[in-house]
Design a protein around this motif. Structure first.
Motif, mmCIF file in Angstrom:
data_model
loop_
_atom_site.group_PDB
_atom_site.id
_atom_site.type_symbol
_atom_site.label_atom_id
_atom_site.label_comp_id
_atom_site.label_asym_id
_atom_site.label_seq_id
_atom_site.Cartn_x
_atom_site.Cartn_y
_atom_site.Cartn_z
ATOM 1 N N LYS A 84 -5.221 2.499 7.578
ATOM 2 C CA LYS A 84 -6.439 3.206 7.176
ATOM 3 C C LYS A 84 -6.927 2.723 5.815
ATOM 4 O O LYS A 84 -6.162 2.612 4.864
ATOM 5 C CB LYS A 84 -6.170 4.712 7.138
ATOM 6 C CG LYS A 84 -7.426 5.549 6.902
ATOM 7 C CD LYS A 84 -7.101 7.026 6.969
ATOM 8 C CE LYS A 84 -8.353 7.873 6.762
ATOM 9 N NZ LYS A 84 -8.055 9.319 6.820
ATOM 10 N N ASN A 85 -8.236 2.435 5.721
ATOM 11 C CA ASN A 85 -8.840 2.023 4.462
ATOM 12 C C ASN A 85 -10.289 2.507 4.416
ATOM 13 O O ASN A 85 -10.811 3.050 5.383
ATOM 14 C CB ASN A 85 -8.740 0.503 4.272
ATOM 15 C CG ASN A 85 -9.387 -0.271 5.404
ATOM 16 O OD1 ASN A 85 -10.571 -0.114 5.703
ATOM 17 N ND2 ASN A 85 -8.605 -1.128 6.066
ATOM 18 N N LYS A 86 -10.956 2.299 3.285
ATOM 19 C CA LYS A 86 -12.317 2.807 3.106
ATOM 20 C C LYS A 86 -13.297 2.222 4.110
ATOM 21 O O LYS A 86 -14.210 2.909 4.586
ATOM 22 C CB LYS A 86 -12.798 2.504 1.680
ATOM 23 C CG LYS A 86 -12.106 3.299 0.601
ATOM 24 C CD LYS A 86 -12.659 2.938 -0.778
ATOM 25 C CE LYS A 86 -11.941 3.721 -1.878
ATOM 26 N NZ LYS A 86 -12.421 3.312 -3.224
ATOM 27 N N SER B 222 -8.126 -6.112 2.787
ATOM 28 C CA SER B 222 -7.751 -4.786 2.279
ATOM 29 C C SER B 222 -8.654 -3.674 2.787
ATOM 30 O O SER B 222 -8.222 -2.536 2.954
ATOM 31 C CB SER B 222 -7.783 -4.780 0.748
ATOM 32 O OG SER B 222 -9.115 -4.922 0.273
ATOM 33 N N GLU C 104 -10.924 -2.516 1.027
ATOM 34 C CA GLU C 104 -11.168 -1.711 -0.173
ATOM 35 C C GLU C 104 -12.011 -2.457 -1.212
ATOM 36 O O GLU C 104 -12.353 -1.876 -2.246
ATOM 37 C CB GLU C 104 -9.824 -1.327 -0.822
ATOM 38 C CG GLU C 104 -8.869 -0.554 0.075
ATOM 39 C CD GLU C 104 -9.277 0.892 0.251
ATOM 40 O OE1 GLU C 104 -10.084 1.379 -0.568
ATOM 41 O OE2 GLU C 104 -8.791 1.550 1.197
ATOM 42 N N ASP D 220 0.811 -1.219 0.000
ATOM 43 C CA ASP D 220 0.000 0.000 0.000
ATOM 44 C C ASP D 220 0.844 1.268 0.000
ATOM 45 O O ASP D 220 0.310 2.380 -0.056
ATOM 46 C CB ASP D 220 -0.931 0.020 1.217
ATOM 47 C CG ASP D 220 -1.909 -1.141 1.223
ATOM 48 O OD1 ASP D 220 -2.342 -1.530 0.119
ATOM 49 O OD2 ASP D 220 -2.227 -1.643 2.315
ATOM 50 N N THR E 239 -10.634 -6.064 9.534
ATOM 51 C CA THR E 239 -9.890 -5.578 8.378
ATOM 52 C C THR E 239 -8.505 -5.082 8.774
ATOM 53 O O THR E 239 -8.211 -4.904 9.956
ATOM 54 C CB THR E 239 -10.688 -4.454 7.682
ATOM 55 O OG1 THR E 239 -10.042 -4.087 6.464
ATOM 56 C CG2 THR E 239 -10.812 -3.233 8.576
ATOM 57 N N LYS E 240 -7.686 -4.845 7.783
ATOM 58 C CA LYS E 240 -6.305 -4.415 7.994
ATOM 59 C C LYS E 240 -6.221 -3.172 8.874
ATOM 60 O O LYS E 240 -7.052 -2.278 8.782
ATOM 61 C CB LYS E 240 -5.648 -4.139 6.636
ATOM 62 C CG LYS E 240 -4.150 -3.850 6.721
ATOM 63 C CD LYS E 240 -3.571 -3.597 5.340
ATOM 64 C CE LYS E 240 -3.576 -4.846 4.484
ATOM 65 N NZ LYS E 240 -2.849 -4.637 3.205
#
Length: 284
Positions: free
Chosen positions: A218-220, A190, A192, A20, A214-215
């Protein structure tokens, strides 16, 4: 925190976010991995000049690894042992026994980091939400679908109204009928994946609470989640088609499930016994 866990956390954090990172941030990561001793005494300005990136990029890189500042990253590096890093890398020349040991050790590292990333209070809130939910839908896409199926099987075995399905269209039909007293659990490495994000949006329209697994970076999916259980995963060295994502996801769902059982063990034990007896009727 003990010395070995500090080492594991830094390594796993770096591997977990590597794909990422921007091109400039990967230059920083590669420089650090190859120059531990030099890095220990360098400032963010020193590193920025060495790899020809902006100083702000070095600071941003530190935060992507989960550190609050560049100084915190350097403090972790100061506790690292170059030899330990090299010993954990898998090479084509390793024999089967050595390869297996290295893979097992990396799994152990990622499980320890999973525990470190998730405070007890988050588990308490998640467990309370699951027990209180009238209906639970669990969605995972691809590799995460295996984990979601296992989680639903566990929850259903103790009498909870939990559902999942490999047919994404059917999953969305179920999610569209959830309400404020229900719960959507989204499992995505992910954070995402398009289907996962669309499911989160749909649940939010119905004021359904969302638990995401989730990971940690920071992600959506983070933005749509009421509760976040953070995972750490990375491809094993040499990209030998093995990943740690399912290991950390399975660790989290087992932690949730066992702790749910402990909230009312007598009750859940009776439900499991009744379920087992019903299944025995099918055996010949």
């Amino acid at each position: 925190m003990n010395y070995k866990l500090v080492i594991a956390m830094f390594q796993v954090k770096l591997k977990s976010v590597y794909n990422d990172l921007t091109k400039s941030e990967k230059k920083i990561a590669n420089f650090i991995m190859k120059n531990f001793e030099k890095t220990k005494t360098m400032t963010s300005y020193d590193i920025s000049k060495k790899v020809n990136v902006g100083q702000a990029t070095v600071i941003r890189f530190s935060k992507k690894l989960g550190y609050s500042s560049f100084n915190e990253l350097i403090n972790s590096i100061n506790k690292l042992d170059q030899e330990d890093i090299l010993e954990k890398n898998i090479s084509l020349g390793d024999d089967i026994a050595t390869t297996n040991t290295k893979i097992a050790n990396q799994y152990i590292d990622v499980i320890k980091l999973t525990l470190e990333l998730n405070p007890v209070y988050v588990f308490e809130e998640v467990i309370e939400a699951i027990i209180a939910a009238e209906r639970i839908v669990v969605l995972g896409i691809g590799n995460s679908a295996i984990v979601s199926t296992d989680f639903v099987n566990k929850l259903a075995r103790v009498g909870m109204n939990a559902f999942t399905n490999l047919d994404t269209h059917l999953q969305f039909s179920m999610i569209s009928n959830l309400g404020k007293n229900d719960l959507l659990i989204l499992i995505s490495d992910s954070g995402e994946t398009r289907e996962i994000i669309e499911a989160a949006k749909l649940a939010k329209q119905n004021k359904t609470r969302i638990i995401s697994i989730t990971k940690f970076t920071k992600n959506k999916l983070h933005a749509y989640s009421d509760f976040i259980l953070k995972t750490a995963s990375f491809d094993i060295n040499l990209r030998l088609d093995a990943t740690t994502s399912r290991i950390t996801q399975f660790t989290i769902i087992d932690m949730i499930f066992i702790n749910i059982l402990k909230t009312d063990f007598s009750k859940y034990k009776e439900i499991i016994t009744n379920s087992d007896n019903a299944v025995k009727l099918l055996k010949y």
